[in-house]
Scaffold this motif. Structure first.
Motif, PDB file in Angstrom:
ATOM      1  N   THR A   8      -0.526  -1.902  -0.267  1.00 19.84           N
ATOM      2  CA  THR A   8      -1.975  -1.938  -0.125  1.00 19.84           C
ATOM      3  C   THR A   8      -2.268  -2.319   1.313  1.00 19.84           C
ATOM      4  O   THR A   8      -1.391  -2.803   2.029  1.00 19.84           O
ATOM      5  CB  THR A   8      -2.612  -2.969  -1.073  1.00 19.84           C
ATOM      6  OG1 THR A   8      -2.206  -4.282  -0.664  1.00 19.84           O
ATOM      7  CG2 THR A   8      -2.191  -2.729  -2.518  1.00 19.84           C
ATOM      8  N   ASP A   9      -3.496  -2.104   1.740  1.00 17.88           N
ATOM      9  CA  ASP A   9      -3.853  -2.410   3.123  1.00 17.88           C
ATOM     10  C   ASP A   9      -3.545  -3.864   3.468  1.00 17.88           C
ATOM     11  O   ASP A   9      -2.987  -4.156   4.528  1.00 17.88           O
ATOM     12  CB  ASP A   9      -5.341  -2.124   3.353  1.00 17.88           C
ATOM     13  CG  ASP A   9      -5.802  -2.538   4.743  1.00 17.88           C
ATOM     14  OD1 ASP A   9      -5.539  -1.789   5.698  1.00 17.88           O
ATOM     15  OD2 ASP A   9      -6.391  -3.630   4.873  1.00 17.88           O
ATOM     16  N   ASN A  61      -0.732  -4.657   6.373  1.00 22.44           N
ATOM     17  CA  ASN A  61      -1.139  -5.316   7.605  1.00 22.44           C
ATOM     18  C   ASN A  61      -0.256  -6.530   7.884  1.00 22.44           C
ATOM     19  O   ASN A  61       0.170  -6.769   9.025  1.00 22.44           O
ATOM     20  CB  ASN A  61      -2.608  -5.730   7.499  1.00 22.44           C
ATOM     21  CG  ASN A  61      -3.219  -6.060   8.839  1.00 22.44           C
ATOM     22  OD1 ASN A  61      -2.941  -7.120   9.397  1.00 22.44           O
ATOM     23  ND2 ASN A  61      -4.047  -5.169   9.366  1.00 22.44           N
ATOM     24  N   CYS A 112      -0.824   4.061   0.861  1.00 23.14           N
ATOM     25  CA  CYS A 112      -1.632   2.892   0.521  1.00 23.14           C
ATOM     26  C   CYS A 112      -2.696   3.272  -0.504  1.00 23.14           C
ATOM     27  O   CYS A 112      -3.340   4.317  -0.393  1.00 23.14           O
ATOM     28  CB  CYS A 112      -2.331   2.317   1.754  1.00 23.14           C
ATOM     29  SG  CYS A 112      -1.257   1.310   2.785  1.00 23.14           S
ATOM     30  N   VAL A 169      -8.079   1.374   3.507  1.00 26.26           N
ATOM     31  CA  VAL A 169      -7.223   1.109   4.662  1.00 26.26           C
ATOM     32  C   VAL A 169      -8.105   0.963   5.898  1.00 26.26           C
ATOM     33  O   VAL A 169      -8.859   1.856   6.254  1.00 26.26           O
ATOM     34  CB  VAL A 169      -6.195   2.239   4.873  1.00 26.26           C
ATOM     35  CG1 VAL A 169      -5.341   1.950   6.109  1.00 26.26           C
ATOM     36  CG2 VAL A 169      -5.310   2.399   3.644  1.00 26.26           C
ATOM     37  N   THR A 188      -5.506  -1.458  10.641  1.00 22.77           N
ATOM     38  CA  THR A 188      -4.166  -1.289  10.085  1.00 22.77           C
ATOM     39  C   THR A 188      -3.552   0.027  10.556  1.00 22.77           C
ATOM     40  O   THR A 188      -2.374   0.076  10.942  1.00 22.77           O
ATOM     41  CB  THR A 188      -4.214  -1.336   8.546  1.00 22.77           C
ATOM     42  OG1 THR A 188      -4.794  -2.578   8.128  1.00 22.77           O
ATOM     43  CG2 THR A 188      -2.831  -1.211   7.950  1.00 22.77           C
ATOM     44  N   HIS A 189      -4.334   1.094  10.511  1.00 27.26           N
ATOM     45  CA  HIS A 189      -3.851   2.376  11.053  1.00 27.26           C
ATOM     46  C   HIS A 189      -3.359   2.199  12.485  1.00 27.26           C
ATOM     47  O   HIS A 189      -2.254   2.642  12.841  1.00 27.26           O
ATOM     48  CB  HIS A 189      -4.989   3.413  11.051  1.00 27.26           C
ATOM     49  CG  HIS A 189      -5.214   4.099   9.739  1.00 27.26           C
ATOM     50  ND1 HIS A 189      -4.297   4.950   9.180  1.00 27.26           N
ATOM     51  CD2 HIS A 189      -6.281   4.074   8.889  1.00 27.26           C
ATOM     52  CE1 HIS A 189      -4.770   5.427   8.038  1.00 27.26           C
ATOM     53  NE2 HIS A 189      -5.978   4.911   7.834  1.00 27.26           N
ATOM     54  N   VAL A 212       0.071   6.588   7.891  1.00 31.36           N
ATOM     55  CA  VAL A 212      -0.388   5.756   6.782  1.00 31.36           C
ATOM     56  C   VAL A 212      -1.329   6.626   5.960  1.00 31.36           C
ATOM     57  O   VAL A 212      -2.425   6.969   6.408  1.00 31.36           O
ATOM     58  CB  VAL A 212      -1.113   4.491   7.276  1.00 31.36           C
ATOM     59  CG1 VAL A 212      -1.623   3.672   6.091  1.00 31.36           C
ATOM     60  CG2 VAL A 212      -0.187   3.648   8.144  1.00 31.36           C
ATOM     61  N   GLU A 223      -3.760   7.181   3.089  1.00 33.68           N
ATOM     62  CA  GLU A 223      -4.614   6.512   2.121  1.00 33.68           C
ATOM     63  C   GLU A 223      -4.809   7.414   0.916  1.00 33.68           C
ATOM     64  O   GLU A 223      -5.017   8.616   1.045  1.00 33.68           O
ATOM     65  CB  GLU A 223      -5.960   6.160   2.744  1.00 33.68           C
ATOM     66  CG  GLU A 223      -6.845   5.336   1.825  1.00 33.68           C
ATOM     67  CD  GLU A 223      -8.074   4.772   2.511  1.00 33.68           C
ATOM     68  OE1 GLU A 223      -8.890   4.134   1.816  1.00 33.68           O
ATOM     69  OE2 GLU A 223      -8.222   4.957   3.735  1.00 33.68           O
TER      70      GLU A 223
END
Length: 528
Positions: A281-282, A286, A305, A310, A314-315, A327, A329
């Motif tokens: 998960t985000d 992270n 994720c 997201v 984080t990206h 990443v 989503e």
């Protein structure tokens, strides 16, 4: 009554799922035939890889013992972390025609007891080691008032020569020994996350689970040489379908890790296992990215994720620290087994939750006061049999349509952008305001903190927005400034702020809005 305006996903017209007529255990047998009996397919932190044949034999040996304590068709509770043991136990129940009922050990005593009573669970399978390490003795004591608790270590000690000979024969000729079940029979009982209220029991058929595995594999080409690293719990559908069933049925090794919270241990293990795909998960991703050395995540093909949005931060963090690791989503619901849409490594559109999986029909219904998009209904082979009710009755979705409760916009080529949940809108001064958009404003201003926005009654405006944040110096002034800069309405800016040490989250990583609402009510809205 809202006007119905639906359309069929273009991909759904051409999708023909493979294995549609198989039970889950037969799908496992077919995977062994396709990818090789001796192929290592399952591993956990004990670092003892299991081949397809090891998994099938283990399922028969354990399942034979469990079958002696349970009845055909019985809902049997599983209270275990992500591990080889939980996967073997899942298939052990299927080998003998029992239904795995995945219990969320982070849900609290009240919710766990309610889940057992709702599903008619008479026996719960767990392990001494897990209970000791997780300090779950109070939980077990409470469960023992509604079900019998059985420890897998005790069961394994009773596996004798006759059981081993049976398992060896069954491993060689599994179709002659496994219980015959239908694709329409229950594959698993899961419970919704409870982000916005009490969890509900969801019955997914074996066909639902196999269909979603095939939909994902059709949407994103998968290489059987890849390793799937899954730290997410299998009591959550994302962890079960994506982190366990998908890799095993599609020839990839599934590496199961017992907790997503082990931020320092997970990144080096990702490198050591030569993982290709990480499920997260985000929130957890992270944290992994901040803890990891630069070479510990850079070997991943991509990261998937779900469960929460997201963040751009984080990206960017993954890109800047680990290079070209997309990443992706995605978006789903327990009721959809769970994946509805996900981005692709070759077509990764930030700000969306990806393209619809093949075989899923969609329908959008207008929501009063919310311009653009609509309330999303989905239908397809992956949509649940229905919600479980007391007494064992299953309430099927009307005409197969599941109401996601999400307000979305869908592009012509089937890419979804989430505008918010129907429950996540407030009426402030007669205007509909997205609580998700309000959270986005706070996240843009303070990207390294966690935020949640809820609505509370207001005598003058109907409702008002309240920001709950772990940012100690949070103030509404920079929120207003950012809203003005991006052209967002000032109504979307929370004027009341509650500062907390930690914003509550569920075991899946989702924000726990029920706990936050209670917190705000108990706080009496003492705002900054």
């Amino acid at each position: 009554m809202a006007r119905r305006s639906g359309r069929l996903s273009p991909l759904s017209r051409t999708f023909e799922p493979t294995g549609a007529g198989l039970s889950l255990f037969d799908a496992l047998i077919e995977a062994r035939a396709k990818y090789g009996a001796k192929k290592p397919i399952l591993e956990d932190q004990e670092r003892n890889p299991l081949t397809y044949t090891d998994l099938i034999r283990g399922a028969f040996a354990l399942g034979r013992k469990i079958a002696g304590m349970t009845a055909r068709g019985e809902h049997v509770g599983i209270l275990l972390p992500s591990s080889s043991a939980v996967v073997v136990t899942f298939f052990a129940l299927h080998a003998f025609g029992r239904t795995p009922t995945m219990l969320n050990f982070t849900a609290g005593i009240r919710n766990l007891k309610a889940a057992c009573e709702l599903a008619g669970v008479k026996r719960v399978l767990t392990s001494h080691r897990f209970v000791e390490q997780g300090k779950l003795h109070d939980l077990i004591d409470a469960l023992e008032t509604v079900a019998e608790v059985t420890y897998l270590e005790d069961v394994r000690e009773k596996i004798g020569l006759a059981d081993k000979l049976f398992a060896a024969a069954a491993g060689a000729f599994p179709k002659n020994f496994r219980a015959e079940t239908k694709p329409s029979d229950p594959g698993v009982i899961l419970f919704t996350s409870g982000s916005f209220g009490a969890p509900r029991g969801v019955v997914l058929t074996q066909a639902n689970l196999i269909a979603n595995v095939n939909q994902i594999a059709e949407h994103i080409p998968l290489d059987p040489s890849w390793v799937m690293f899954n730290p997410l719990p299998t009591f959550h559908c994302f962890g079960l379908t994506g982190g366990a069933l998908l890799p095993i049925l599609k020839g990839m090794k599934a590496f199961e890790y017992p907790s997503p919270l082990h931020v320092k241990q997970i990144p080096p293990l990702i490198k050591d296992t030569c993982a290709s795909i990480l499920f997260a998960t985000d929130t957890f991703l992270n944290q992994y990215a901040r803890s990891a050395e630069r070479d510990e995540l850079s070997g991943l093909q991509f990261i998937v994720c779900g469960a929460e949005k997201v963040r751009e931060e984080t990206h960017n963090l993954i890109r800047d620290r680990f290079g070209d690791v997309p990443v992706l989503e995605g978006y789903g619901a327990t009721e959809a087994a769970p994946v509805i849409a996900v981005n692709k490594p070759t077509d990764n559109r930030r700000g969306t939750v990806g393209g619809l999986l093949p075989g899923i029909e969609t329908r959008l219904e207008p929501v009063e006061g919310i311009p653009g998009g609509g309330r999303l209904y989905v239908r397809g082979a992956n949509i649940m049999a229905g919600y479980l009710t007391l007494g064992g009755v299953i309430e099927a979705p009307p005409d197969g349509w599941h109401d996601t409760g999400d307000v979305v916009d869908i592009t012509e080529d089937g890419w979804i952008k989430i505008l918010g949940r129907v429950k996540r809108f407030a009426k402030v001064g007669g205007e509909m305001v997205s609580l998700t958009a309000a959270e986005d404003i706070a996240t843009a201003v303070w990207p390294n903190s966690r935020h949640a926005v809820i609505a509370m009654p207001d005598a003058k405006k109907g409702e008002r927005l309240v920001l709950v944040t772990d940012r100690r110096d949070a103030d509404s002034t920079p929120l207003v400034a950012h809203a003005q800069a991006i052209g967002a309405p000032e109504l979307a800016v929370p004027r009341k702020i509650i500062k907390v040490t930690e914003v509550p989250v569920l075991g899946t990583g989702k924000t726990d809005y029920v706990a936050i609402q209670r917190m705000a009510e108990a706080d009496g809205l003492r705002a900054a």
